[in-house]
Design a protein around this motif. Structure first.
Motif, PDB file in Angstrom:
ATOM      1  N   UNK A   1      13.792  55.830  22.191  1.00 49.88           N
ATOM      2  CA  UNK A   1      14.545  55.011  21.946  1.00 49.88           C
ATOM      3  C   UNK A   1      13.839  53.687  22.247  1.00 49.88           C
ATOM      4  N   UNK A   2      14.621  52.412  21.612  1.00 50.88           N
ATOM      5  CA  UNK A   2      14.320  50.919  22.211  1.00 50.88           C
ATOM      6  C   UNK A   2      13.854  50.714  23.064  1.00 50.88           C
ATOM      7  N   UNK A   3      13.502  49.256  23.185  1.00 50.55           N
ATOM      8  CA  UNK A   3      12.826  49.064  24.866  1.00 50.55           C
ATOM      9  C   UNK A   3      13.978  48.762  25.323  1.00 50.55           C
ATOM     10  N   UNK A   4      14.620  48.662  26.297  1.00 49.50           N
ATOM     11  CA  UNK A   4      16.727  48.254  27.257  1.00 49.50           C
ATOM     12  C   UNK A   4      16.212  46.837  27.218  1.00 49.50           C
TER      13      UNK A   4
ATOM     14  N   UNK B   1       8.724  49.069  30.559  1.00 53.61           N
ATOM     15  CA  UNK B   1       7.630  50.033  30.373  1.00 53.61           C
ATOM     16  C   UNK B   1       7.971  51.804  29.938  1.00 53.61           C
ATOM     17  N   UNK B   2       9.106  51.525  30.615  1.00 59.02           N
ATOM     18  CA  UNK B   2       9.631  54.169  30.399  1.00 59.02           C
ATOM     19  C   UNK B   2       9.850  54.205  28.853  1.00 59.02           C
ATOM     20  N   UNK B   3      10.347  52.513  28.179  1.00 60.44           N
ATOM     21  CA  UNK B   3      10.847  53.480  26.965  1.00 60.44           C
ATOM     22  C   UNK B   3      10.303  52.233  25.909  1.00 60.44           C
TER      23      UNK B   3
ATOM     24  N   UNK C   1      10.866  53.176  18.446  1.00 54.37           N
ATOM     25  CA  UNK C   1      12.046  53.517  17.223  1.00 54.37           C
ATOM     26  C   UNK C   1      12.540  51.921  17.644  1.00 54.37           C
ATOM     27  N   UNK C   2      13.714  51.727  16.654  1.00 60.33           N
ATOM     28  CA  UNK C   2      15.083  51.205  17.440  1.00 60.33           C
ATOM     29  C   UNK C   2      16.060  52.563  16.881  1.00 60.33           C
TER      30      UNK C   2
END
Length: 218
Positions: A55-58, A63-65, A69-70
């Motif tokens: 998934x995209x950055x929250x 660092x976890x995500x 992707x978008x």
């Protein structure tokens, strides 16, 4: 990790999948989110889930995500809440599962001369491409821990693809990231799903008169 521990992990994972298949869970997303920046176990397992369904950055600096992707991934869909649900026997074993994955990350990095920061979990510190290569190697290799990763990946899929931790209609009404992203159809006003078009364009058989109200055969 010893064989008894592996047996305990697999037993808990299998029982967790059975509970998810049976119905909705009680989850506390706020509590899990509050621990995300402190708990290494949460970060490692979140990165594992994000590798399988990215998934995209929250938020800035996430660092976890990895932001490969978008759109939403397994973490946004609540996979960590599922793993930590008090209705599953899995939570006490999550640190051991995460430690096993981090140990693999350390070995992976050592062979490739990749420097890992001591400020975050080893698996989280890998780039998305390296995470992907490592996780791919966990499957289909006949590795002793392969069943652990297979069931963990199933839980990841359940959280994103089916919102197995919730009632499906309620999850759609609340805008569950996975179901929404997959464009899962909404139910009829009475909460049931009906489809005007048959799979083959025609009705294959009439409803048996003895069929019960739940749809089961007499």
């Amino acid at each position: 990790m010893s064989t008894p521990n592996r047996r305990a992990i697999l037993k808990a994972l299998t029982a967790s999948v059975a509970v998810l298949a049976a119905g909705e869970l009680t989850v506390t997303p706020a509590a899990a989110a509050a621990q995300a920046s402190e708990n290494w176990t949460t970060q490692t397992l979140g990165a594992f889930a994000d590798t399988l369904i990215p998934g995209e950055h929250r938020f800035s600096g996430d660092q976890v995500c990895a932001g490969a992707v978008t759109g939403p991934g397994a973490v946004q869909a609540g996979v960590i809440d599922v793993m930590n649900s008090p209705q599953l026997p899995l939570a006490p074993l999550l640190p051991e599962i995460a430690a096993l994955l981090d140990a693999r990350a350390i070995s992976y990095a050592a062979v490739r001369l990749i420097w890992l920061s001591p400020s975050r979990p080893p698996f989280v510190d890998l780039s998305f491409s390296h995470r992907t290569n490592l996780v791919a190697g966990l499957f289909g290799s006949g590795d002793l821990d392969e069943p652990v990763w297979q069931v963990m990946s199933l839980i990841v899929g359940i959280a994103f693809d089916t919102a197995g931790q919730f009632d499906t209609a309620a999850a759609l009404a609340q805008g569950h990231p996975g179901l929404t992203w997959l464009k899962f159809p909404k139910p009829n006003p009475d909460g049931r799903w009906r489809f005007e078009d048959f799979s083959y364009g025609r009705r294959l058989a009439a409803l048996h008169p003895a069929t019960t109200p739940s749809g089961s055969p007499a």
